[in-house]
Design a protein around this motif. Structure first.
Motif, PDB file in Angstrom:
ATOM      1  N   UNK A 301       0.840  -1.212   0.000  1.00 36.50           N
ATOM      2  CA  UNK A 301       0.000   0.000   0.000  1.00 36.50           C
ATOM      3  C   UNK A 301       0.871   1.256   0.000  1.00 36.50           C
ATOM      4  N   UNK A 302       1.938   1.244   0.789  1.00 37.67           N
ATOM      5  CA  UNK A 302       2.850   2.395   0.821  1.00 37.67           C
ATOM      6  C   UNK A 302       3.592   2.536  -0.511  1.00 37.67           C
ATOM      7  N   UNK A 303       3.946   1.398  -1.118  1.00 36.41           N
ATOM      8  CA  UNK A 303       4.604   1.460  -2.420  1.00 36.41           C
ATOM      9  C   UNK A 303       3.672   2.034  -3.480  1.00 36.41           C
ATOM     10  N   UNK A 304       2.377   1.748  -3.362  1.00 33.69           N
ATOM     11  CA  UNK A 304       1.412   2.332  -4.301  1.00 33.69           C
ATOM     12  C   UNK A 304       1.393   3.850  -4.162  1.00 33.69           C
ATOM     13  N   UNK A 305       1.349   4.339  -2.920  1.00 36.34           N
ATOM     14  CA  UNK A 305       1.341   5.792  -2.699  1.00 36.34           C
ATOM     15  C   UNK A 305       2.620   6.438  -3.214  1.00 36.34           C
ATOM     16  N   UNK A 306       3.749   5.769  -2.988  1.00 30.10           N
ATOM     17  CA  UNK A 306       5.016   6.338  -3.442  1.00 30.10           C
ATOM     18  C   UNK A 306       5.138   6.275  -4.965  1.00 30.10           C
ATOM     19  N   UNK A 307       4.535   5.261  -5.574  1.00 33.65           N
ATOM     20  CA  UNK A 307       4.538   5.162  -7.043  1.00 33.65           C
ATOM     21  C   UNK A 307       3.843   6.369  -7.661  1.00 33.65           C
ATOM     22  N   UNK A 308       2.758   6.821  -7.065  1.00 33.06           N
ATOM     23  CA  UNK A 308       2.027   7.981  -7.580  1.00 33.06           C
ATOM     24  C   UNK A 308       2.903   9.225  -7.612  1.00 33.06           C
ATOM     25  N   UNK A 309       3.808   9.343  -6.646  1.00 28.13           N
ATOM     26  CA  UNK A 309       4.635  10.551  -6.538  1.00 28.13           C
ATOM     27  C   UNK A 309       5.574  10.728  -7.727  1.00 28.13           C
ATOM     28  N   UNK A 310       5.811   9.655  -8.486  1.00 27.72           N
ATOM     29  CA  UNK A 310       6.663   9.784  -9.667  1.00 27.72           C
ATOM     30  C   UNK A 310       6.085  10.766 -10.669  1.00 27.72           C
ATOM     31  N   UNK A 311       4.753  10.858 -10.723  1.00 26.01           N
ATOM     32  CA  UNK A 311       4.093  11.719 -11.706  1.00 26.01           C
ATOM     33  C   UNK A 311       4.013  13.188 -11.256  1.00 26.01           C
ATOM     34  N   UNK A 312       4.406  13.462 -10.049  1.00 26.74           N
ATOM     35  CA  UNK A 312       4.319  14.838  -9.530  1.00 26.74           C
ATOM     36  C   UNK A 312       5.696  15.452  -9.304  1.00 26.74           C
ATOM     37  N   UNK A 313       6.705  14.851  -9.885  1.00 28.30           N
ATOM     38  CA  UNK A 313       8.063  15.379  -9.738  1.00 28.30           C
ATOM     39  C   UNK A 313       8.183  16.731 -10.444  1.00 28.30           C
ATOM     40  N   UNK A 320      13.570  10.895 -12.124  1.00 31.00           N
ATOM     41  CA  UNK A 320      14.469   9.745 -12.232  1.00 31.00           C
ATOM     42  C   UNK A 320      14.954   9.299 -10.855  1.00 31.00           C
ATOM     43  N   UNK A 321      15.238  10.275  -9.977  1.00 32.33           N
ATOM     44  CA  UNK A 321      15.668   9.924  -8.625  1.00 32.33           C
ATOM     45  C   UNK A 321      14.545   9.223  -7.872  1.00 32.33           C
ATOM     46  N   UNK A 322      13.330   9.711  -8.022  1.00 31.89           N
ATOM     47  CA  UNK A 322      12.190   9.067  -7.363  1.00 31.89           C
ATOM     48  C   UNK A 322      11.986   7.658  -7.900  1.00 31.89           C
ATOM     49  N   UNK A 323      12.204   7.496  -9.206  1.00 29.92           N
ATOM     50  CA  UNK A 323      12.068   6.155  -9.788  1.00 29.92           C
ATOM     51  C   UNK A 323      13.098   5.200  -9.178  1.00 29.92           C
ATOM     52  N   UNK A 327      12.125   1.906  -7.151  1.00 36.87           N
ATOM     53  CA  UNK A 327      12.529   0.603  -7.679  1.00 36.87           C
ATOM     54  C   UNK A 327      13.336  -0.173  -6.643  1.00 36.87           C
ATOM     55  N   UNK A 328      14.274   0.493  -5.952  1.00 42.36           N
ATOM     56  CA  UNK A 328      15.086  -0.181  -4.938  1.00 42.36           C
ATOM     57  C   UNK A 328      14.222  -0.675  -3.784  1.00 42.36           C
ATOM     58  N   UNK A 329      13.235   0.128  -3.386  1.00 38.82           N
ATOM     59  CA  UNK A 329      12.330  -0.307  -2.318  1.00 38.82           C
ATOM     60  C   UNK A 329      11.505  -1.519  -2.751  1.00 38.82           C
ATOM     61  N   UNK A 330      11.042  -1.482  -4.005  1.00 43.06           N
ATOM     62  CA  UNK A 330      10.228  -2.587  -4.515  1.00 43.06           C
ATOM     63  C   UNK A 330      11.031  -3.886  -4.547  1.00 43.06           C
ATOM     64  N   UNK A 331      12.279  -3.801  -5.022  1.00 46.63           N
ATOM     65  CA  UNK A 331      13.111  -5.009  -5.116  1.00 46.63           C
ATOM     66  C   UNK A 331      13.457  -5.543  -3.724  1.00 46.63           C
ATOM     67  N   UNK A 332      13.707  -4.628  -2.780  1.00 44.41           N
ATOM     68  CA  UNK A 332      14.091  -5.041  -1.433  1.00 44.41           C
ATOM     69  C   UNK A 332      12.901  -5.418  -0.553  1.00 44.41           C
ATOM     70  N   UNK A 333      11.688  -5.296  -1.081  1.00 43.95           N
ATOM     71  CA  UNK A 333      10.499  -5.608  -0.282  1.00 43.95           C
ATOM     72  C   UNK A 333      10.398  -7.093   0.045  1.00 43.95           C
TER      73      UNK A 333
END
Length: 401
Positions: A301-313, A320-323, A327-333
């Motif tokens: 759920x938190x990853x979903x919220x953080x994914x949305x923030x990519x579009x508001x950079x 790119x930094x947000x991506x 991505x690192x958080x998703x892989x390490x989940x």
């Protein structure tokens, strides 16, 4: 004063007789007016020379409860310039068995009612009403200035039941529907770019779409200067279906021996997929309790919220930094559905990053899709896709620049 007031409706003719046909029909027989000189329909030249005369039976607008039919002696004049030519009669609509007034009435009604209802109301064939409306739409739907198109939005909508789709493209600035085509493959989308032409394609700067590989590849092939911008709604919705729902099902399966907890998670699907801002107070409380009780659901759920923030950079560098952070958080989940989704999304990251520069999305088209559904329901479906697509174009003529 005119000797016969009814003759004012039919220029060049006077009324010879009335005949009532049953309880709801009226036949009016016309005759050429003695003081009227016929006019050649080719060169608009008046001439008294008549080559021959034929009788036409045409439908006029209804009069009270009566359906009115006219018997009209239509002349072919012997024009010095054009030779034998049909006389010009402005109140007759070409070779149709309807007067121009009747055609205008049909056009007015079909703007408000389905074709089938208009046909029943006026006692006309469905195809007659449809043909009149089709010609009206062809006349009224205007071609855009292709040279001024810079930003596009492309999406698909269900054409019929059974997973048949159509692709629609609009001008992002004017919101005019530019093109609609049946299908969503590369071959189905290609005619749009061929219609635009090389010059207009070269002027396209950005195209918003969902993660549709067919559209993406066609944009890259035909529009060398365009950036693809992936829509936030589609990506987050895909994350919800492929990740959150998968993790929820996995958690349900792991709680086979804890029936109360299993029941809570099993019934939480829409609670997890809905936007937090759209939840009622009691639903928000339930969501909070659910996430606190389940670490895996909290993570996705938190990853979903953080994914949305990519579009508001605020910039592409920040995007790119947000991506990279996401991505690192998703892989390490440690959650396999999250990791698989992140790896697939990596191929589309440039289309996400581009949203920092081009604030485009397909939400406009989502609203249009609702109106398209209304158009489709009003007609109980369309037998002719070209006609349906014209109806859609007429409904979205675009705003003036």
């Amino acid at each position: 004063m005119h000797a016969n007031p009814l003759a004012l409706f039919w220029e060049g003719f006077s009324v010879a007789s009335f005949t009532q046909l049953g309880s709801q029909s009226l036949q009016i027989k016309l005759q050429p007016a003695a003081d009227y000189i016929p006019c050649c329909s080719g060169c608009n030249q008046n001439t008294r020379a008549v080559h021959d005369t034929s009788i036409r039976r045409v439908r006029e607008r209804d009069l009270f409860q009566y359906r009115v039919w006219l018997e009209v002696p239509v002349r072919r004049v012997r024009c010095a310039t054009c030779g034998p030519k049909m006389e010009r009669l402005p109140w007759l609509s070409g070779r149709q068995p309807l007067t121009a007034a009747m055609v205008s009435w049909v056009e007015a009604l079909v703007r408000l009612m389905p074709v089938q209802h208009v046909a029943r109301l006026l006692g006309l064939h469905w195809h007659t009403v449809k043909a009149i409306d089709y010609r009206r739409l062809q006349r009224e739907v205007t071609e855009p200035d292709k040279r001024r198109i810079r930003h596009l939005i492309m999406d698909e909508f269900a054409l019929f039941k059974g997973h048949r789709y159509a692709t629609v493209a609009i001008d992002a600035e004017t919101q005019q529907v530019l093109w609609i085509g049946e299908g969503r493959s590369r071959a189905a989308v290609r005619p749009f770019f061929e219609w635009l032409g090389p010059e207009a394609c070269a002027g396209i700067e950005a195209v918003a779409m969902d993660m549709n590989t067919a559209m993406d590849l066609e944009v890259q092939h035909h529009c060398p200067n365009a950036r693809v911008v992936y829509d936030l709604f589609h990506v987050v919705a895909k994350f919800g279906r492929e990740v959150i729902d998968r993790v929820r099902v996995d958690q349900v399966n792991q709680l086979r021996h804890d029936k109360p907890a299993r029941k809570v998670i099993k019934r939480s699907r829409w609670l997890l997929l809905r936007n937090r801002d759209n939840l009622k107070e009691d639903q928000a409380v339930k969501l909070k309790e659910l996430l606190q009780a389940n670490q895996s659901l909290m993570t996705v759920y938190l990853l979903k919220d953080q994914l949305k923030e990519l579009w508001y950079a605020p910039s592409e560098d920040e995007a790119r930094q947000r991506w990279r952070d996401w991505f690192n958080l998703a892989i390490s989940s440690g959650l396999r559905p999250v990791q698989q989704f992140a790896r697939r999304l990596r191929d589309y990251r440039e289309g996400i990053v581009a949203s920092a520069r081009y604030r485009l999305n397909t939400s406009v088209l989502e609203g249009m899709n609702n109106k398209i559904k209304v158009i489709k329901r009003m007609a109980y479906g369309y037998r002719d896709s070209d006609y349906f697509f014209l109806k859609i174009k007429a409904a979205f003529p675009g705003k003036v620049r």
